[in-house]
Design a protein around this motif. Sequence first.
Motif, PDB file in Angstrom:
ATOM      1  N   ARG A 141      -1.061 -20.580   4.631  1.00 24.32           N
ATOM      2  CA  ARG A 141      -2.439 -20.999   4.926  1.00 24.32           C
ATOM      3  C   ARG A 141      -2.443 -22.423   5.483  1.00 24.32           C
ATOM      4  NH1 ARG A 141      -6.145 -19.366   0.234  1.00 24.32           N
ATOM      5  NH2 ARG A 141      -5.641 -17.299   0.939  1.00 24.32           N
ATOM      6  N   SER A 142      -1.657 -23.307   4.843  1.00 20.05           N
ATOM      7  CA  SER A 142      -1.646 -24.697   5.320  1.00 20.05           C
ATOM      8  C   SER A 142      -1.109 -24.808   6.748  1.00 20.05           C
ATOM      9  CB  SER A 142      -0.817 -25.564   4.375  1.00 20.05           C
ATOM     10  OG  SER A 142       0.534 -25.182   4.472  1.00 20.05           O
ATOM     11  N   LEU A 143      -0.300 -23.845   7.151  1.00 20.53           N
ATOM     12  CA  LEU A 143       0.221 -23.881   8.539  1.00 20.53           C
ATOM     13  C   LEU A 143      -0.655 -23.049   9.485  1.00 20.53           C
ATOM     14  CD1 LEU A 143       4.039 -23.360   7.781  1.00 20.53           C
ATOM     15  CD2 LEU A 143       3.001 -25.450   8.667  1.00 20.53           C
ATOM     16  N   GLY A 144      -1.735 -22.514   8.944  1.00 19.58           N
ATOM     17  CA  GLY A 144      -2.649 -21.696   9.761  1.00 19.58           C
ATOM     18  C   GLY A 144      -2.086 -20.323  10.049  1.00 19.58           C
ATOM     19  N   LEU A 145      -1.224 -19.806   9.136  1.00 15.32           N
ATOM     20  CA  LEU A 145      -0.607 -18.496   9.373  1.00 15.32           C
ATOM     21  C   LEU A 145      -1.158 -17.470   8.392  1.00 15.32           C
ATOM     22  CD1 LEU A 145       3.118 -19.694   9.574  1.00 15.32           C
ATOM     23  CD2 LEU A 145       1.505 -19.413  11.465  1.00 15.32           C
ATOM     24  N   LYS A 146      -1.080 -16.210   8.810  1.00 18.19           N
ATOM     25  CA  LYS A 146      -1.477 -15.134   7.916  1.00 18.19           C
ATOM     26  C   LYS A 146      -0.284 -14.729   7.054  1.00 18.19           C
ATOM     27  CE  LYS A 146      -5.374 -12.864   9.977  1.00 18.19           C
ATOM     28  NZ  LYS A 146      -5.938 -11.567  10.274  1.00 18.19           N
ATOM     29  N   THR A 147      -0.545 -14.010   5.951  1.00 17.78           N
ATOM     30  CA  THR A 147       0.566 -13.475   5.147  1.00 17.78           C
ATOM     31  C   THR A 147       0.415 -11.962   5.039  1.00 17.78           C
ATOM     32  OG1 THR A 147      -0.779 -14.092   3.248  1.00 17.78           O
ATOM     33  CG2 THR A 147       1.195 -15.428   3.675  1.00 17.78           C
ATOM     34  N   ILE A 148       1.537 -11.277   5.058  1.00 18.46           N
ATOM     35  CA  ILE A 148       1.556  -9.844   4.803  1.00 18.46           C
ATOM     36  C   ILE A 148       2.655  -9.599   3.768  1.00 18.46           C
ATOM     37  CG2 ILE A 148       2.946  -9.431   6.926  1.00 18.46           C
ATOM     38  CD1 ILE A 148       1.736  -6.548   6.897  1.00 18.46           C
ATOM     39  N   ALA A 149       2.342  -8.827   2.747  1.00 17.90           N
ATOM     40  CA  ALA A 149       3.339  -8.547   1.702  1.00 17.90           C
ATOM     41  C   ALA A 149       3.928  -7.171   1.955  1.00 17.90           C
ATOM     42  CB  ALA A 149       2.670  -8.587   0.341  1.00 17.90           C
ATOM     43  N   GLU A 150       5.247  -7.067   1.905  1.00 20.60           N
ATOM     44  CA  GLU A 150       5.879  -5.755   2.157  1.00 20.60           C
ATOM     45  C   GLU A 150       6.384  -5.179   0.835  1.00 20.60           C
ATOM     46  OE1 GLU A 150       9.240  -5.981   4.754  1.00 20.60           O
ATOM     47  OE2 GLU A 150      10.311  -7.387   3.463  1.00 20.60           O
ATOM     48  N   GLY A 151       6.561  -3.873   0.828  1.00 20.17           N
ATOM     49  CA  GLY A 151       7.073  -3.215  -0.379  1.00 20.17           C
ATOM     50  C   GLY A 151       6.026  -3.074  -1.471  1.00 20.17           C
ATOM     51  N   VAL A 152       4.772  -3.043  -1.060  1.00 23.71           N
ATOM     52  CA  VAL A 152       3.703  -2.916  -2.052  1.00 23.71           C
ATOM     53  C   VAL A 152       3.607  -1.444  -2.474  1.00 23.71           C
ATOM     54  CG1 VAL A 152       1.237  -3.274  -2.525  1.00 23.71           C
ATOM     55  CG2 VAL A 152       2.493  -4.857  -1.026  1.00 23.71           C
ATOM     56  N   GLU A 153       3.856  -1.187  -3.754  1.00 21.56           N
ATOM     57  CA  GLU A 153       3.915   0.198  -4.211  1.00 21.56           C
ATOM     58  C   GLU A 153       2.796   0.537  -5.205  1.00 21.56           C
ATOM     59  OE1 GLU A 153       7.833   0.984  -5.723  1.00 21.56           O
ATOM     60  OE2 GLU A 153       8.784   0.646  -3.780  1.00 21.56           O
ATOM     61  N   CYS A 193      -3.594 -13.169  -0.278  1.00 21.71           N
ATOM     62  CA  CYS A 193      -2.706 -12.565   0.727  1.00 21.71           C
ATOM     63  C   CYS A 193      -3.570 -11.761   1.693  1.00 21.71           C
ATOM     64  CB  CYS A 193      -1.677 -11.672   0.009  1.00 21.71           C
ATOM     65  SG  CYS A 193      -0.571 -10.859   1.153  1.00 21.71           S
ATOM     66  N   ASP A 194      -3.255 -11.824   2.964  1.00 22.16           N
ATOM     67  CA  ASP A 194      -4.136 -11.210   3.969  1.00 22.16           C
ATOM     68  C   ASP A 194      -3.905  -9.705   4.122  1.00 22.16           C
ATOM     69  OD1 ASP A 194      -5.384 -13.670   5.019  1.00 22.16           O
ATOM     70  OD2 ASP A 194      -3.299 -14.161   5.516  1.00 22.16           O
ATOM     71  N   GLU A 195      -2.639  -9.305   4.147  1.00 17.89           N
ATOM     72  CA  GLU A 195      -2.352  -7.908   4.494  1.00 17.89           C
ATOM     73  C   GLU A 195      -1.247  -7.351   3.596  1.00 17.89           C
ATOM     74  OE1 GLU A 195      -1.284  -8.664   8.489  1.00 17.89           O
ATOM     75  OE2 GLU A 195      -3.343  -8.958   9.144  1.00 17.89           O
ATOM     76  N   ILE A 196      -1.192  -6.016   3.538  1.00 18.54           N
ATOM     77  CA  ILE A 196      -0.096  -5.402   2.776  1.00 18.54           C
ATOM     78  C   ILE A 196       0.528  -4.245   3.555  1.00 18.54           C
ATOM     79  CG2 ILE A 196      -0.862  -5.998   0.443  1.00 18.54           C
ATOM     80  CD1 ILE A 196      -1.964  -3.036   0.312  1.00 18.54           C
ATOM     81  N   GLN A 197       1.741  -3.916   3.150  1.00 18.74           N
ATOM     82  CA  GLN A 197       2.504  -2.797   3.735  1.00 18.74           C
ATOM     83  C   GLN A 197       3.362  -2.245   2.616  1.00 18.74           C
ATOM     84  OE1 GLN A 197       5.051  -3.945   7.013  1.00 18.74           O
ATOM     85  NE2 GLN A 197       6.341  -2.124   6.765  1.00 18.74           N
ATOM     86  N   GLY A 198       3.410  -0.930   2.479  1.00 18.05           N
ATOM     87  CA  GLY A 198       4.266  -0.385   1.408  1.00 18.05           C
ATOM     88  C   GLY A 198       3.925   1.046   1.087  1.00 18.05           C
ATOM     89  N   TYR A 199       4.674   1.579   0.143  1.00 16.89           N
ATOM     90  CA  TYR A 199       4.494   2.994  -0.203  1.00 16.89           C
ATOM     91  C   TYR A 199       3.098   3.282  -0.760  1.00 16.89           C
ATOM     92  CZ  TYR A 199       9.630   3.395   0.237  1.00 16.89           C
ATOM     93  OH  TYR A 199      10.909   3.384   0.702  1.00 16.89           O
ATOM     94  N   LEU A 200       2.439   2.213  -1.264  1.00 18.17           N
ATOM     95  CA  LEU A 200       1.075   2.416  -1.772  1.00 18.17           C
ATOM     96  C   LEU A 200       0.203   3.005  -0.665  1.00 18.17           C
ATOM     97  CD1 LEU A 200      -0.863   1.919  -4.228  1.00 18.17           C
ATOM     98  CD2 LEU A 200      -1.405  -0.269  -3.173  1.00 18.17           C
ATOM     99  N   LEU A 201       0.439   2.524   0.539  1.00 21.89           N
ATOM    100  CA  LEU A 201      -0.319   3.061   1.679  1.00 21.89           C
ATOM    101  C   LEU A 201       0.369   4.328   2.188  1.00 21.89           C
ATOM    102  CD1 LEU A 201      -0.952  -0.187   3.767  1.00 21.89           C
ATOM    103  CD2 LEU A 201      -2.554   0.961   2.244  1.00 21.89           C
ATOM    104  N   SER A 202       1.643   4.166   2.509  1.00 18.54           N
ATOM    105  CA  SER A 202       2.421   5.320   3.003  1.00 18.54           C
ATOM    106  C   SER A 202       3.869   4.892   3.210  1.00 18.54           C
ATOM    107  CB  SER A 202       1.848   5.796   4.338  1.00 18.54           C
ATOM    108  OG  SER A 202       2.772   6.663   4.966  1.00 18.54           O
ATOM    109  N   LYS A 203       4.736   5.887   3.102  1.00 18.99           N
ATOM    110  CA  LYS A 203       6.128   5.640   3.511  1.00 18.99           C
ATOM    111  C   LYS A 203       6.163   5.629   5.040  1.00 18.99           C
ATOM    112  CE  LYS A 203       8.808   7.118  -0.342  1.00 18.99           C
ATOM    113  NZ  LYS A 203       9.933   7.842  -0.836  1.00 18.99           N
TER     114      LYS A 203
END
Length: 750
Positions: free
Chosen positions: A700-712, A725-735
Amino acid sequence: MSTSQTVKHHQQLTQLYLALSQCNQAIVQSHDKQALFEKICRIIVDFGHAKLAWVGVVSPESKQVKVAAAFGSGLEYLSKITISADPHTPNGRGPCGLAIAHDQPYWVQDFQTNPIAALWHASASEFSWKAAAFLPLHCEAKVVACLSLYTSEEQAFDPDTQRLLIDMVANIDFALDRFAVQQERTRYQESLLASEQRAQLVMENALDAIINMDAAGFIIEWNLAAERIFGHKRVDVVGRSLGEVIVPPAYRDAHNRGLQRLQRSGESRLLGRSIEIAAMRGDGSEFPVELTIIEIERSGERYYSAFLRDITVRKEAEQRIQYLANYDALTGLPNRNLLTERVTVEIERAWAHDGQFALMFLDLDHFKDVNDSLGHRYGDSLLVELTKRFQSLVRPEDTICRLGGDEFVFLLAGAGHDVAQEIVERLLKAIEQPLVIDQYQLAITASVGIAIYPEDGLDMESLQRNADVAMYRTKKESRNGYRFFSNQMQIQTARHLQLVNALRQAIALGQLAVYYQPQMDLATHKLVGVEALLRWQHPTLGAVSPAEFIPLAESSGLIISIGSWVLEQAVQQVRHWQQAGIDAICVSVNLSSVQFRNPGLPALIQQILQRYDVAPQFLELELTEGVALENPEGAVNMMDTLDKLGIRMSIDDFGTGYSSLSYLKKFKVGRLKIDQSFVRDISTDDEDKAIVIAIIHLARSLGLKTIAEGVETAEQKAFLLSHGCDEIQGYLLSKPMPSEQATAFLLKHQ
Ligand SMILES: Nc1nc2c(ncn2[C@@H]2O[C@H](COP(=O)(O)O[C@H]3[C@@H](O)[C@H](n4cnc5c(=O)[nH]c(N)nc54)O[C@@H]3COP(=O)(O)O)[C@@H](O)[C@H]2O)c(=O)[nH]1
């Protein structure tokens, strides 16, 4: 016979005896045959009452008879006639020709009427010759000439006269033999003189030392080259023993024994052969020579000629060649050749005594950077300095070899696991100590692999291969360390080889596919993108994980073609989705360091985007921290170029590497991807929680977004949402899903 006839006959014989005696005097006085022939002709005319006498010499080749000497009346007759000794020609069948051809005196008592002399009847009557005699002359039992004489009386050659003339000719033959012997002797003496002069010339101008000795080994001749080579003047050495003058003291006994054997038996191992031995100069210095001795027999005495060539330069060149063939020119360490020899000896020794030894491969880490940044001079100095350290740390029985570049091999004689470990740890510690070269302080580390005989290989090749495998394992896993070879490594190496070979054909055989895993905005719950993840389904190996084959594709260079293919598939997919009405989806493509370093990357991406008519903001490149920080300056430049093209970028696996915040500020990235290793235990592990929160704040301090991977889990999702955290990616959504499934998913959840 009447009284007057008897008196006349008696007078005639007396004359002929006189002629014979004159002839013998002429023989004694004459020094060559020409002079003798001339005298003989004159004597026969003056004392023998012949009108004409001449000597014709027969040419051995043409058989023509040439006038050599003549005296008497009718000399002009001789200039008109041609006489031959060849019975196949008409003028060869006359009395002179027949006398020569048959080697018998020919008496023509009626010269003007005898048919044998028909060709010469006219001349005979012109000069009033009535009878003629033709007597072959011999030299060394061969007919060489003919003595012809003509008289003014018919029947002039009665038996007594014939006998006297035959005696005369025998005496002339004797003289001709003597001349021949003399001539031969003169020729021989001349040629002997010439050859002696030649030999002397050769001797004095020879480049090699030529020393002649008598049978007792005393010097009798010493040429100029010997003076130059040995530094002794001729006058100082003639008469002295060769052994004392040129044989170094250490070899003198052997020399004397050889000489005694030669004197005793006449046999020597040296005679007629060329050998290399040590010789001694006048100042006592020793040097190598090539020596040949020959035996000469002169007047029953034995002599010896020694030919000696200074081979110092040749020997030095041979030694240099030998050195270059076995040693590394930069460090002076043994090279591969010598190492092979020493390993072979060590294998034989270990085999015979049931022993062991270690072969150790050492490769410097990032040595290329030293060469690239400071230049090869510093690289070379570093290698030389390290060599000195190595030499001080191994045992005298060990061999250190440089294979080239920054690769060293250590042959640790008799060493097992423990000794090898002790030595390698000493070496690694020593390498780590900074080296100061000029104004630079260089820090370097090394990766080492060790194979032990006999468990890791029974021959040089397998030991070398296995030590190499172990060294690569160190490089891959940690660098600055060592690994002992294990069978597990062997199995893995074989699998890697198998995979790389199969991977070469994977695209062409349609074995690769790109899967897509969705990414969701936590605030809006909208799908914002997908990550393109490569899959490889091999007919016999089954599904091979990208975690296994991507590093192999990178190390083999195949990643360039495979990476381009993934990019094209992903962009093409975006196009299909847009055509299907799924238009707010950005595809993230993983980029390996090899691809990122390729200067042609921006142009390639631009082409692909143009080909499928996709706007650049729908493509994101995922770079790991390592990729970006390998060469930060180059990374900044590449990112600037890609950014100008409108392409998005993110940092993958953030938090796992060493992130330089100063560079991060300069990187044109839009997102930081929190590595799944921190997400996994986020609900339970306080440390992971703290790290994730810190990454979110930093971004955030650098003006960047965050995405977390491996969210189950929903729990993980809730934690991430609660901490911004801005975004997520992981099996919780889909493999990750194949294309059609991903399309259906996006359509359903958009
Ligand atoms: N240079 C390229 N690298 C690629 C490419 N395709 C993949 N890769 C890299 O290979 C590594 C392994 O990838 P993969 O096996 O596909 O694993 C990815 C996901 O499948 C997995 N994932 C996603 N969600 C979950 C989850 O909830 N749980 C769980 N255990 N795993 C999950 O994580 C990997 C995500 O990878 P990334 O986001 O890139 O870190 C991997 O490093 C890939 O990057 C390629 O085409 N080129």
